[in-house]
Design an enzyme around this catalytic site. Sequence first.
Site, PDB file in Angstrom:
ATOM      1  N   ARG A  32      31.639  50.245  23.009  1.00  0.00           N
ATOM      2  CA  ARG A  32      31.258  48.553  23.026  1.00  0.00           C
ATOM      3  C   ARG A  32      30.097  48.495  22.193  1.00  0.00           C
ATOM      4  O   ARG A  32      29.126  49.090  22.421  1.00  0.00           O
ATOM      5  CB  ARG A  32      31.009  48.322  24.476  1.00  0.00           C
TER       6      ARG A  32
ATOM      7  N   GLU B  65       9.925  21.016  17.705  1.00  0.00           N
ATOM      8  CA  GLU B  65      10.922  20.613  16.859  1.00  0.00           C
ATOM      9  C   GLU B  65      11.270  19.136  16.646  1.00  0.00           C
ATOM     10  O   GLU B  65      11.672  18.716  15.508  1.00  0.00           O
ATOM     11  CB  GLU B  65      12.231  21.212  17.355  1.00  0.00           C
TER      12      GLU B  65
ATOM     13  N   GLU C 203      23.015  37.375  24.742  1.00  0.00           N
ATOM     14  CA  GLU C 203      22.446  36.188  24.627  1.00  0.00           C
ATOM     15  C   GLU C 203      22.562  34.962  25.776  1.00  0.00           C
ATOM     16  O   GLU C 203      23.869  34.780  25.901  1.00  0.00           O
ATOM     17  CB  GLU C 203      22.226  35.449  23.235  1.00  0.00           C
TER      18      GLU C 203
ATOM     19  N   ALA D  44      16.436  23.547  20.060  1.00  0.00           N
ATOM     20  CA  ALA D  44      16.721  24.799  20.805  1.00  0.00           C
ATOM     21  C   ALA D  44      15.661  25.634  20.081  1.00  0.00           C
ATOM     22  O   ALA D  44      15.109  25.719  19.262  1.00  0.00           O
ATOM     23  CB  ALA D  44      17.853  25.266  20.614  1.00  0.00           C
TER      24      ALA D  44
ATOM     25  N   PRO E 180      29.702  36.468  25.132  1.00  0.00           N
ATOM     26  CA  PRO E 180      29.665  37.527  26.207  1.00  0.00           C
ATOM     27  C   PRO E 180      30.623  38.700  25.586  1.00  0.00           C
ATOM     28  O   PRO E 180      30.230  39.888  26.204  1.00  0.00           O
ATOM     29  CB  PRO E 180      30.163  36.971  27.453  1.00  0.00           C
TER      30      PRO E 180
ATOM     31  N   GLU F 240       9.714  23.820  22.681  1.00  0.00           N
ATOM     32  CA  GLU F 240      10.743  23.888  21.618  1.00  0.00           C
ATOM     33  C   GLU F 240      10.855  22.241  21.278  1.00  0.00           C
ATOM     34  O   GLU F 240      11.042  21.671  20.134  1.00  0.00           O
ATOM     35  CB  GLU F 240      11.839  24.520  21.890  1.00  0.00           C
TER      36      GLU F 240
ATOM     37  N   GLU G 282       6.289  29.484  11.477  1.00  0.00           N
ATOM     38  CA  GLU G 282       6.166  29.422   9.813  1.00  0.00           C
ATOM     39  C   GLU G 282       7.379  29.683   9.049  1.00  0.00           C
ATOM     40  O   GLU G 282       7.269  29.221   7.875  1.00  0.00           O
ATOM     41  CB  GLU G 282       4.918  30.401   9.432  1.00  0.00           C
TER      42      GLU G 282
END
Lengths: 182, 182
Positions: A37, A96, A119, A76, A114, A92, A140
């Site tokens: 995997r 943003e 994540e 995000a 998945p 964020e 930056e």
Amino acid sequence: MKRLEEKTIHTTPIFQGKIINVQVDEVELPDGKTSKREIVKHPGAVAIIAITKDQNIVMVEQFRKPLEKSIIEIPAGKLEPGEEPMTCAKRELEEETGYTSDHLEFITSFYTSPGFADEIIHIYAARNLSRLEVQKDLDEDEFVEVMECSLEEAEQLEKEHKIQDAKTAFAIQYVKAQGWMK
Amino acid sequence: MKRLEEKTIHTTPIFQGKIINVQVDEVELPDGKTSKREIVKHPGAVAIIAITKDQNIVMVEQFRKPLEKSIIEIPAGKLEPGEEPMTCAKRELEEETGYTSDHLEFITSFYTSPGFADEIIHIYAARNLSRLEVQKDLDEDEFVEVMECSLEEAEQLEKEHKIQDAKTAFAIQYVKAQGWMK
């Protein structure tokens, strides 16, 4: 479910990056055979469904190097080490978009890929936005263009493949199903 | 958008796996500075929103090694080299669920993790399912449990974190917004 479990026989570290780590696990399958995997480790992220008082959804356009193009997404960002997702979402949103909110509502969390990555993205809604008096700095190496659009405009951008992102596609359907925007 | 573009200065290949490749790109940012982007290349995937005649959505439970647990997702799978997404969607529906459909409807495509990966997932709906007479084989390292659930049950599974997957979260909201399930 125990009967689907894949036990790790051996882990081979491949890459330790600034954002992702990569490893290959040799696993024992439920039938006793072995397989490999390929796994990407990621710190996790947040995204914000931000709706303005005049019923627009706040989006950011950003160049995404893996795609070699810019796409339009809901705001995000990645979690800093030890950072609470709610704190990260507020940060964020402010960095943003220049908006802030004193009440972020947790919607759901989901894994983005998945099959090969861990994540997880935590989705919040902000429906009582106010403008920050002083704009905050982005990272930056981060360059974004903020825009606001109606639900109809968002769906049109989706048809034109300018919106082509899982969390943003989710957000549009969620807002529709909730009846939050006209 | 040209003004957001990041030009590649140099690409360092890191890993060539069976499913993913990993590279690090050194890039020139819009302000002329340089930065690095960690990039995962993936062949792309499909997923199917499959609704049975009695208004249930077909799900598969599967152990996901990156998460070290099993989660419940809509049927999905990776594109084979050169395979049409529609063909892949029909194949994965048949292999994973034992259902087939003579009409798959394209819904949308989205990138799952545009910050670090180029994986795109093409979503189809199948609303006229029939049972295959002979069950097809899964990949030899693939073990799934098929289940069917109502919209209410799917939302409950989401609350319990058994459904915790971007494409499945999208599917549930899409089906709700369309009014396809009670």
